[in-house]
Write a protein that holds these residues in place. Structure first.
Motif, mmCIF file in Angstrom:
data_model
loop_
_atom_site.group_PDB
_atom_site.id
_atom_site.type_symbol
_atom_site.label_atom_id
_atom_site.label_comp_id
_atom_site.label_asym_id
_atom_site.label_seq_id
_atom_site.Cartn_x
_atom_site.Cartn_y
_atom_site.Cartn_z
ATOM 1 N N PRO A 78 43.406 52.597 49.956
ATOM 2 C CA PRO A 78 42.570 53.685 49.435
ATOM 3 C C PRO A 78 42.838 53.936 47.954
ATOM 4 C CG PRO A 78 44.440 54.616 50.582
ATOM 5 C CD PRO A 78 44.594 53.127 50.661
ATOM 6 N N LEU A 79 42.111 53.257 47.084
ATOM 7 C CA LEU A 79 42.390 53.330 45.647
ATOM 8 C C LEU A 79 41.302 54.052 44.862
ATOM 9 C CD1 LEU A 79 43.823 49.734 45.112
ATOM 10 C CD2 LEU A 79 45.060 51.874 45.447
ATOM 11 N N ILE A 187 41.891 45.696 41.868
ATOM 12 C CA ILE A 187 40.972 46.678 42.458
ATOM 13 C C ILE A 187 40.792 47.870 41.524
ATOM 14 C CG2 ILE A 187 40.592 48.190 44.433
ATOM 15 C CD1 ILE A 187 42.328 46.231 46.071
ATOM 16 N N ASP A 188 41.872 48.319 40.893
ATOM 17 C CA ASP A 188 41.782 49.459 39.966
ATOM 18 C C ASP A 188 40.760 49.196 38.873
ATOM 19 O OD1 ASP A 188 43.557 51.208 41.142
ATOM 20 O OD2 ASP A 188 45.290 50.511 40.006
ATOM 21 N N PRO A 195 34.955 44.618 33.768
ATOM 22 C CA PRO A 195 34.950 43.178 34.069
ATOM 23 C C PRO A 195 36.380 42.697 34.307
ATOM 24 C CG PRO A 195 33.655 43.665 32.110
ATOM 25 C CD PRO A 195 34.412 44.913 32.442
ATOM 26 N N VAL A 196 36.543 41.730 35.188
ATOM 27 C CA VAL A 196 37.862 41.210 35.542
ATOM 28 C C VAL A 196 37.861 39.697 35.396
ATOM 29 C CG1 VAL A 196 39.544 40.908 37.404
ATOM 30 C CG2 VAL A 196 38.368 43.100 37.136
ATOM 31 N N ARG A 249 34.206 50.468 49.353
ATOM 32 C CA ARG A 249 35.154 49.743 50.208
ATOM 33 C C ARG A 249 36.567 50.291 50.088
ATOM 34 N NH1 ARG A 249 36.318 43.183 50.400
ATOM 35 N NH2 ARG A 249 38.195 43.335 51.691
ATOM 36 N N TYR A 250 36.988 50.604 48.862
ATOM 37 C CA TYR A 250 38.359 51.041 48.642
ATOM 38 C C TYR A 250 38.474 52.559 48.478
ATOM 39 C CZ TYR A 250 39.093 46.065 47.959
ATOM 40 O OH TYR A 250 39.137 44.705 48.143
#
Length: 270
Positions: A78-79, A187-188, A195-196, A249-250
């Motif tokens: 859960p972020l 995820i953060d 962008p990752v 989702r998170y």
């Protein structure tokens, strides 16, 4: 219920393989002992629980293979708990890449070193005004010293407000080549519409609804650098749908629903 945030056995196996490839007999013996100890600990602890819960399907699969009693379950961490929209991000004053990590962990120091020496020179040549920020507690002296020789690289040490930092960067990079478990730093960034660019290990366990990584993933330093360059120059932008799906989702609501399911599994089996 036993929650496994990380899979130490997978991390030790990876370090053992790395030592073998280095043809370092003493390291191989040390890592072989560590791997055997991790395997024994994993088995004892997981078998003592009614249910073993990991933070990704990938980790559940790995743990299930070594678990003697029953398959492992999984739950997304859960972020996100700030509503459906990310905080507002102003355009950074200069193109900036950030690697967020706890630098008292070996895998993060190795990643930062690879990033500085094998990736960033190519980025800096293509985008001279770009900055690289290595943000996180306990950076070793050697990492600080290496960064001090480059005015375009900043080592921050502990950061009081990561939200403010994320609001001032262009791209998040996750250059990990060892370690295990789900990388919260990946995820953060996604839930904040950043962008990752990641290596395969940095992207482990973070998949979209179609089972694909919703960002660029490569272990090759030239391709990694080119992907960062494309984002810094505006050739590649974040996809709003990726961030929206990640926040759902998170988020804590999804976590609560899944946790209720897992509790039901435990109570119905007793």
């Amino acid at each position: 219920m036993l929650f496994a945030h990380d899979i130490p056995l997978q991390r030790e196996v990876r370090w053992l393989i790395a030592a073998w490839r280095q043809r370092a007999p003493k390291k191989v013996l040390w890592r072989a002992w560590r791997t055997a100890a991790a395997a024994a600990t994993h088995r004892r602890s997981s078998d003592a629980a009614d249910i073993l819960v990991t933070l990704s399907p990938k980790d559940a699969h790995i743990s299930g293979r070594s678990r003697g009693r029953s398959p492992a379950e999984w739950i997304d961490p859960p972020l996100w708990d700030s509503g459906p929209e990310p905080p507002h991000r102003d355009a950074p004053e200069e193109p900036t890449a950030v690697f967020v990590a706890a630098f008292n962990r070996r895998e993060n120091v190795e990643a930062a070193t690879w990033l500085m020496h094998d990736v960033w020179p190519r980025v800096a040549a293509a985008v001279p005004e770009a900055r690289l920020v290595l943000a996180g507690a306990h950076p070793p002296d050697a990492l600080r010293a290496a960064a001090e020789r480059r005015p375009d690289i900043v080592v921050t040490g502990y950061v009081d407000d990561l939200e403010a930092l994320y609001g001032r960067v262009t791209v998040a990079v996750v250059p990990l080549h060892s370690g295990a478990g789900v990388k919260f730093k990946t995820i953060d960034a996604l839930v904040r519409d950043l962008p990752v660019v990641s290596t395969r290990i940095g992207a482990e366990g973070v998949l979209d609804a179609h089972g694909r990584h919703p960002f660029i993933v490569t272990d090759e330093p030239g391709a990694f650098a080119d992907a960062v360059i494309d984002v810094l120059l505006g050739r590649t932008a974040s996809d709003a749908r990726v961030g929206s799906e990640a926040r759902e989702r998170y988020g804590t609501d999804a976590y609560a629903r899944r946790l209720s399911e897992l509790i039901s599994i435990v109570t119905s089996a007793r």
